[in-house]
Design an enzyme around this catalytic site. Structure first.
Site, PDB file in Angstrom:
ATOM      1  N   CYS A 101       0.835  -1.203   0.000  1.00 59.91           N
ATOM      2  CA  CYS A 101       0.000   0.000   0.000  1.00 59.91           C
ATOM      3  C   CYS A 101       0.871   1.255   0.000  1.00 59.91           C
ATOM      4  O   CYS A 101       0.615   2.208  -0.746  1.00 59.91           O
ATOM      5  CB  CYS A 101      -0.917  -0.004   1.221  1.00 59.91           C
ATOM      6  SG  CYS A 101      -2.039   1.397   1.299  1.00 59.91           S
ATOM      7  N   CYS A 222      -3.963  -2.989   6.152  1.00 53.87           N
ATOM      8  CA  CYS A 222      -4.040  -1.608   5.673  1.00 53.87           C
ATOM      9  C   CYS A 222      -5.365  -1.314   4.963  1.00 53.87           C
ATOM     10  O   CYS A 222      -5.679  -1.935   3.955  1.00 53.87           O
ATOM     11  CB  CYS A 222      -2.868  -1.351   4.727  1.00 53.87           C
ATOM     12  SG  CYS A 222      -2.761   0.313   4.087  1.00 53.87           S
TER      13      CYS A 222
END
Length: 417
Positions: A101, A222
């Site tokens: 991410c 995430c």
């Protein structure tokens, strides 16, 4: 007064990014706050906190008196992070979406948005990390305008920017930044570099940012949150039931819903067993998951591994590694695990073999091997192959010992008369 330089701060809705923006403003920068929406909560049956996080980020910007924006990377997150995660799980590996991410979303798409669309001179985040540019005072405010004119010209120096651990070694987040590009790092500021978490909380309280002080630390995947992982992943992958097999005698002890619901080292839920069993390996050919009867079973411990092509933060491998093909440094594959001394061997294809000073529990394919040297994060590579476990080595030693005992003894040849 000198030139006010524009910095875009990634706002997560938490205390760290809020205080990062506060510090930037106090340093005299022209600060904008931007919240990234990376996951579409309408797709989820579970609880998603993105709306609350966005509102908290907006409120922080309001308290600080800085502009607030929101940008969506839902499509990019799906294509570049989540699809990768699903592919890795289907192959029997356990990926780290937080590292991906940062690599593809925050330090690629968001960085480009901040610099090109918002015409910022730099981006900033609330990570506990430091770069060599902080030491070189590249980001320091000057009382006179720099002779080069535009601030961004100062980034054109080609000395590589290095990534260092922050002052708070417990909160240090360089692990999660170990795959970001050199160009993104060159345009990034980490205002919390020299601060501890306790001091950051104190600053937030004094600045009236009380709404972020009571929030729990995010510990889930995430932007996906803290929900039941097995139920979550089975919404996207077809169940692939298989056997839970004892690594010691090959006995089938139970069933699982798919190897991607289990990772090395975790407790396996097996009915009818008095003592707990733990996942020690996966056989992707048969679909079997091997389990051992103790949390520290020798089958969980290994001291060698290989990565795919290693990502060096400074782009090129360290000179000593290039020169000799070997280098001593430190290793971790989980955030906050103790650093372990290791020896690194560079392969022709850019991958590395890592030999540890001692066996480590549950080294997991798909995770990232992150290397450190003297407080500097050198980069990382995805673990793609493991060396033999201590259990396998012990079985090998026992077989060799048994073979030597079974071997018929032969004396010296008789002399001809």
């Amino acid at each position: 007064m000198g030139v006010i330089r524009h910095v875009v701060c990634a706002m997560s809705g938490g205390v760290d990014s809020s205080v990062a923006a506060l510090l930037l403003k106090r340093m005299g920068y022209n600060v904008s706050g931007v919240f990234m929406k990376n996951w579409d909560s309408l797709d989820e049956k579970g609880v998603c906190t993105s709306e609350r996080d966005c509102e908290d980020a907006r409120r922080s910007c309001q308290v600080l008196g800085i502009p607030f924006r929101q940008v969506s990377y839902v499509k990019e997150y799906w294509n570049e992070v989540f699809s990768n995660l699903l592919n890795e799980y289907e192959k029997g590996r356990t990926p780290n979406p937080d590292i991906l991410c940062n690599k593809f979303i925050k330090f690629k798409h968001f960085c480009k948005y901040a610099l090109d669309t918002l015409d910022a001179d730099a981006m900033a985040t609330g990570h506990y990390a430091r770069t060599s540019q902080e030491d070189e005072e590249v980001f320091r405010q000057k009382n006179v305008a720099p002779p080069t004119g535009l601030f961004r010209d100062r980034f054109e120096v080609r000395n590589p920017v290095r990534l260092h651990q922050g002052a708070d070694h417990f909160k240090d987040q360089t692990f999660f930044l170990s795959q970001i590009s050199q160009d993104a790092l060159r345009h990034t500021m980490f205002p919390l570099a020299g601060l501890t978490k306790d001091f950051v909380k104190k600053m937030a309280a004094e600045a009236g940012l009380h709404h972020v002080l009571t929030k729990k630390e995010s510990m889930g995947i995430c932007f996906i949150g803290e929900r039941n992982f097995e139920d979550f992943i089975l919404e996207y992958l077809e169940p692939q039931p298989g056997n839970l097999v004892s690594v010691e005698d090959g006995k089938v002890l139970g069933r699982h819903r798919g190897w991607f619901t289990l990772t090395l080292g975790q407790r396996a839920r097996i009915g009818g067993q008095k003592d707990p069993w733990f996942v020690v390996d996966k056989d992707i050919n048969t679909g079997d998951v091997l389990v051992g009867p103790t949390t520290n079973h020798p089958a969980l411990f290994r001291d060698t591994l290989r990565t795919d092509r290693f990502h060096w933060i400074t782009v090129d491998p360290p000179p000593v590694l290039v020169r000799t093909q070997m280098m001593d440094c430190h290793f971790r594959f989980i955030h906050q695990m103790p650093l372990t001394p290791c020896s690194v061997t560079l392969n022709m294809d850019g991958s590395v073999w890592i030999t540890l000073s001692q066996p480590i529990r549950a080294i997991t394919p798909g995770q990232f091997a992150v290397l450190y040297s003297g407080g500097e994060c050198l980069g990382s590579g995805r673990i793609v192959r493991l060396g033999p476990s201590q259990h396998t080595l012990q079985l090998g030693r026992e077989r060799m010992a048994a073979a030597s005992l079974d071997k018929p003894k032969t004396g010296p040849p008789e002399q001809a008369s």
